[in-house]
Design an enzyme around this catalytic site. Sequence first.
Site, PDB file in Angstrom:
ATOM      1  N   ILE A  92     -13.198 -46.761  33.832  1.00 11.81           N
ATOM      2  CA  ILE A  92     -14.428 -47.606  33.569  1.00 11.81           C
ATOM      3  C   ILE A  92     -14.193 -49.015  34.655  1.00 11.81           C
ATOM      4  O   ILE A  92     -13.228 -49.678  34.683  1.00 11.81           O
ATOM      5  CB  ILE A  92     -14.304 -48.001  32.299  1.00 11.81           C
ATOM      6  CG1 ILE A  92     -14.902 -46.871  31.415  1.00 11.81           C
ATOM      7  CG2 ILE A  92     -15.475 -49.084  31.939  1.00 11.81           C
ATOM      8  CD1 ILE A  92     -14.470 -46.917  30.067  1.00 11.81           C
ATOM      9  N   ASP A  93     -15.172 -49.216  35.496  1.00 15.56           N
ATOM     10  CA  ASP A  93     -15.198 -50.297  36.366  1.00 15.56           C
ATOM     11  C   ASP A  93     -15.977 -51.454  35.662  1.00 15.56           C
ATOM     12  O   ASP A  93     -17.275 -51.157  35.492  1.00 15.56           O
ATOM     13  CB  ASP A  93     -15.801 -49.822  37.725  1.00 15.56           C
ATOM     14  CG  ASP A  93     -15.008 -48.864  38.426  1.00 15.56           C
ATOM     15  OD1 ASP A  93     -13.693 -48.749  38.243  1.00 15.56           O
ATOM     16  OD2 ASP A  93     -15.326 -47.544  38.707  1.00 15.56           O
ATOM     17  N   ILE A  94     -15.341 -52.426  35.632  1.00 14.50           N
ATOM     18  CA  ILE A  94     -15.992 -53.502  35.082  1.00 14.50           C
ATOM     19  C   ILE A  94     -15.981 -54.947  35.851  1.00 14.50           C
ATOM     20  O   ILE A  94     -14.790 -55.230  36.463  1.00 14.50           O
ATOM     21  CB  ILE A  94     -15.317 -54.028  33.911  1.00 14.50           C
ATOM     22  CG1 ILE A  94     -15.661 -52.948  32.713  1.00 14.50           C
ATOM     23  CG2 ILE A  94     -15.709 -55.197  33.249  1.00 14.50           C
ATOM     24  CD1 ILE A  94     -15.116 -52.994  31.340  1.00 14.50           C
ATOM     25  N   TRP A  96     -20.059 -50.832  35.917  1.00 14.49           N
ATOM     26  CA  TRP A  96     -20.778 -50.349  37.178  1.00 14.49           C
ATOM     27  C   TRP A  96     -20.173 -48.985  37.373  1.00 14.49           C
ATOM     28  O   TRP A  96     -19.218 -48.577  37.117  1.00 14.49           O
ATOM     29  CB  TRP A  96     -20.336 -51.316  38.509  1.00 14.49           C
ATOM     30  CG  TRP A  96     -20.696 -52.606  38.505  1.00 14.49           C
ATOM     31  CD1 TRP A  96     -20.469 -53.553  37.815  1.00 14.49           C
ATOM     32  CD2 TRP A  96     -21.482 -53.069  39.349  1.00 14.49           C
ATOM     33  NE1 TRP A  96     -21.052 -54.771  38.086  1.00 14.49           N
ATOM     34  CE2 TRP A  96     -21.739 -54.565  39.190  1.00 14.49           C
ATOM     35  CE3 TRP A  96     -22.127 -52.718  40.520  1.00 14.49           C
ATOM     36  CZ2 TRP A  96     -22.613 -55.178  39.727  1.00 14.49           C
ATOM     37  CZ3 TRP A  96     -23.044 -53.322  41.397  1.00 14.49           C
ATOM     38  CH2 TRP A  96     -23.340 -54.746  41.112  1.00 14.49           C
TER      39      TRP A  96
END
Lengths: 208, 245
Positions: free
Chosen positions: B115-117, B128
């Site tokens: 998970i890209d935050i 994102w």
Amino acid sequence: MTQRKTITVVDYGMGNLWSVISAFRFLGFSPHISSDPIEISTAENLILPGVGAFPLAMKTLRERGIDIAIKKAAENRNTRILGICLGMQLLGATSTEGGQVIGLGLIPGVVTKFNQSKNKPIKVPHVGFNLVRRPKNSRLFVNLPDMADFYFVHSYRMLAEGLDGHVATCVHGDQFAAAYENDNIFATQFHPEKSQTNGLALLQNFLR
Amino acid sequence: MLSRNFRLQRVGDFNWLKTNYVFSNISLSIDELIVLDVSRQNRDPYTFCEHLKRVSEDCFMPIAAGGGVRSIEDADRLLCSGADKIVVNSPLYSNQDLIKSLAERFGQQCIVASIDIKRDTGNDYHMWVENGGRLLENNASFWLRKISKLPVGEIYLNSMDRDGTGQGYDLDIINNLPSHLHVPIILAGGAGNSRHLAQGLADPRVDAVATAHLFNFVGDGLYQARRKLIAAGVELPIWSVWSEL
């Protein structure tokens, strides 16, 4: 340099053979992959890997006549057998995974799911490096410390109680059999091919 | 590849890695390896798998691989090339059925949710996807609540703001996770030295820390970092040095 011992890795369509083969290659051996019952029954060093469900694995072994081949190989004292992960469980007497399923019966152990303790909940599957207590007289653990880290991924395990032979133990909730050896039958619940130098040392010992 | 705030910088291919660094030595300082195909166009999964095979040939620890996994076949190909786990990112949002099928087929422990935050101007966080190219509506907490209900075995939480900066982890990104999560958390994005790794591991919500920073590859940076962490009492697995065997 390629060493002269021959290693046969049983291919029955379950499990990542690449890692096991890479580990033996790294140690200087040229493992051979086989699903042929005759080759398996006459192997010098037999590796039974496996990832997946016990009932499907036993069914596949039976359909291909590999179950009988492994038992024949075990009777032949010149063959050493190493079961890894599900491979260890398959060597056991029975498993409760998917009912009550009969295993190859080369280790008198019963495979059951991890017990959830009320006081201290555990994560199932048991995934990651964990400490293994080695048995005193052991071929597999020569040169390894009393407690050494190995990599595990599993939801079922063989109980250590009542096993003959040399049993290494690990604790996840309760204590279970992390490795087993008796005569020409060897097994590890952990993945030696994924356990850094501890695992490589163990595989080296198996072939010594 | 190295990335800084998600802008890619080409470092060298696998041959470069083999020539310049003895990766099999570096690999002895890590518990687990994550290999991602970050190609933004013309992804070639077959070549990637060939590279993965070569990396895994002399690395004997669990390997998580991903980047562009869109089907069971994609995952199977990686698992047959030395991967033990599959890293997924965009399907967490765009194809949750795929996550369920992957877990059914390979087991929940096999799936790593990456998970890209990124922090927005108003101090809230957003997720994102698609290589950090697409901002999702609703905030990160909303998505993480959804994702935590999916059958994933681990969550790899990456701060896009800190990615590649070496300024340390953004521990605040963890606040976006629902409480009582039973899945291990891997914190990523920003580590530049062993102190940063220790800071990440000191947070009780964090189970593991990840780093792709160059310090890993300079001299014995990673070896020293691991040694320091163990000396400081962080419970990391210990294995003997090969030469002792």
